[in-house]
Design an enzyme around this catalytic site. Sequence first.
Site, PDB file in Angstrom:
ATOM      1  N   ASP A 202       0.829  -1.198   0.000  1.00  0.00           N
ATOM      2  CA  ASP A 202       0.000   0.000   0.000  1.00  0.00           C
ATOM      3  C   ASP A 202       0.872   1.260   0.000  1.00  0.00           C
ATOM      4  O   ASP A 202       1.804   1.369   0.816  1.00  0.00           O
ATOM      5  CB  ASP A 202      -0.874  -0.039   1.262  1.00  0.00           C
ATOM      6  CG  ASP A 202      -1.871   1.089   1.317  1.00  0.00           C
ATOM      7  OD1 ASP A 202      -2.828   1.063   0.536  1.00  0.00           O
ATOM      8  OD2 ASP A 202      -1.686   1.998   2.151  1.00  0.00           O
ATOM      9  N   GLU A 265       1.960  -0.323  -4.836  1.00  0.00           N
ATOM     10  CA  GLU A 265       0.935   0.665  -5.204  1.00  0.00           C
ATOM     11  C   GLU A 265       1.616   2.024  -5.255  1.00  0.00           C
ATOM     12  O   GLU A 265       1.982   2.590  -4.224  1.00  0.00           O
ATOM     13  CB  GLU A 265      -0.213   0.706  -4.197  1.00  0.00           C
ATOM     14  CG  GLU A 265      -1.351   1.589  -4.713  1.00  0.00           C
ATOM     15  CD  GLU A 265      -2.101   2.361  -3.621  1.00  0.00           C
ATOM     16  OE1 GLU A 265      -3.186   2.860  -3.906  1.00  0.00           O
ATOM     17  OE2 GLU A 265      -1.584   2.493  -2.501  1.00  0.00           O
TER      18      GLU A 265
HETATM   19  C1  GLC Z   1      -4.029   3.232  -0.582  1.00  0.00           C
HETATM   20  C2  GLC Z   1      -5.294   2.422  -0.492  1.00  0.00           C
HETATM   21  C3  GLC Z   1      -6.399   3.323  -0.029  1.00  0.00           C
HETATM   22  C4  GLC Z   1      -6.059   3.833   1.340  1.00  0.00           C
HETATM   23  C5  GLC Z   1      -4.701   4.539   1.333  1.00  0.00           C
HETATM   24  C6  GLC Z   1      -4.189   4.740   2.720  1.00  0.00           C
HETATM   25  O1  GLC Z   1      -4.107   4.204  -1.558  1.00  0.00           O
HETATM   26  O2  GLC Z   1      -5.543   1.808  -1.718  1.00  0.00           O
HETATM   27  O3  GLC Z   1      -7.630   2.665  -0.029  1.00  0.00           O
HETATM   28  O4  GLC Z   1      -7.041   4.723   1.785  1.00  0.00           O
HETATM   29  O5  GLC Z   1      -3.722   3.786   0.669  1.00  0.00           O
HETATM   30  O6  GLC Z   1      -3.793   3.532   3.282  1.00  0.00           O
END
Ligand code: GLC
Length: 530
Positions: A202, A265
């Site tokens: 994440d 991500e």
């Molecule tokens: C990422 C997740 C999202 C979350 C954020 C904070 O972007 O996909 O859903 O709110 O991180 O953890």
Amino acid sequence: MIAGTKWWQRGIIYHVYPRSFQDTDGDGIGDLKGIEQRLDHIAGLGCDAVWISPVYPSPMKDHGYDVADYTGIHPLFGTLDDFDRLVARAKALGLKVVMDFVPNHTSDRHAWFLESRASRESEKRDWYVWRDAGPDGSPPNNWISVFSGPAWTWDEATGQYYLHSFLPEQPDLNWRNPAVRAAMYDAMRFWLDRGIDGFRLDVVYYCMKDPQLRDNPPNPGWKPGMPEIDTLLQAHSNDHEDMAIVIREMRAVVDAYDDRLLIGEIYLPLERLMAYYGRDLSGAHLPFNFQLILTPWEAREVAALVAQYEGLLPQGGWPNWVLGNHDQKRVAARVGEAQARIAAMLLLTLRGTPTLYYGDELGMPNVDIPPGRGEDAWGRHEAGFSRDPQRTPMQWDDTEHAGFSTAEPWLPLSPDWRVRNVASQDRDPRSMLTLHRRLLALRRASPALAIGDWSGIETVEGDVFAFERHHQGDAITVVLNFGASEVEVADLRLPGGTGRIALSTHLDRDDQNVGPGVRLRPNEGVIIVA
Ligand code: GLC
Ligand code: MG
């Protein structure tokens, strides 16, 4: 199985948002037993792996992305035994399991933060980012939380600010502290030892910030309607060059195991994204590529994007494409229902690992959430940015609550659930679900589609995007009409001059012969076998 390739290169990843997939205990919220029960759907579609958004213990301020314990399961979702059973069932079906892992921040209820916050002398004080106020009591710098408002919250008891790139209930860990890194790597090993096949990291690019915490500069491109976070360029608050060290260490953790996958991500421009493959590919296997979500849906724009991405990839770096996730408007809502078929064909014929968001195989829409039923933290902090509309329950059949639950679901169902569901689309030879099944079957059967080279057909213009995939003797041509008018493509440069349609997005042209060109109906895409 194609020799010399990894499962995650050939494979297709299916993304499950656990609250919304299948409820089994009648609380209106999806759970692990539910996912286990529905793995057949994922395997039956032709996917190879399932990535599950966080299921750790959490106060659920950000629906699980605020983790209170990295080595447990939230009772809402079940138990560790349930998790092990899910993994075992997945393995029996030939599915890999990818866990979400949230390295940048914990919940403010995590034992580490409670200890860190207890006093300035706490052994864990330095596990988070604490700073004194400015002379006038102001925060240490001008950084803004992704969910709006200052990225700093004042702690009255110990008289310092702590940093949170997201909610105040999601304090950022201090990744410059080696003890933090060691603890997080131990948590990763906990799951790898349990037999999971990889992680989706994440917002991993947030872990390393400017060590001097300098102010971010204003963003000259900000316009009203954009979120507050975009008023500043995130020049110092993420993506520091020391990320190279962290991502390499994380990769070393998974590389100590056999054949595991690391996905990052990362929302960054393509040039910066490529750095996350790491020097000599020592970083993430797949730094998520979100460009199909962010690029305007026009044939020329998308054609240019694919060529640019292919050109920027490091030697040996494996591409990947994402069409939707729990943070983004649904693809059917972004491009329209007719073009969603083109988008599916594109996603599943491009070179590189595709990630499919649950429900997109049905063409699920963004769902209006009635006032008072909003759940998302971003929506509560900043009007207009709720992510609830793309997180509504999966529509399985036309029984009560769409087969998702025996109780009222945590978010309302899409109003179209009685007609748009797995059971009805399963029976319909022209449905979106059937299109996905057939696309996946073709991709799995064709080495050209699964792992072959990609090249654009540059003589094709206007609303049509055409490209070729080839691997040894296997050659495939994909022609996509991004427009709502009929078009005639004069010459596709088919290898043998003619070919046969293997699949049309309209699912009604199997085995037609074509060449040297092809006529496409409005919003039609075809896959041609040489
Ligand atoms: C990422 C997740 C999202 C979350 C954020 C904070 O972007 O996909 O859903 O709110 O991180 O953890
Ligand atoms: Mg439940």
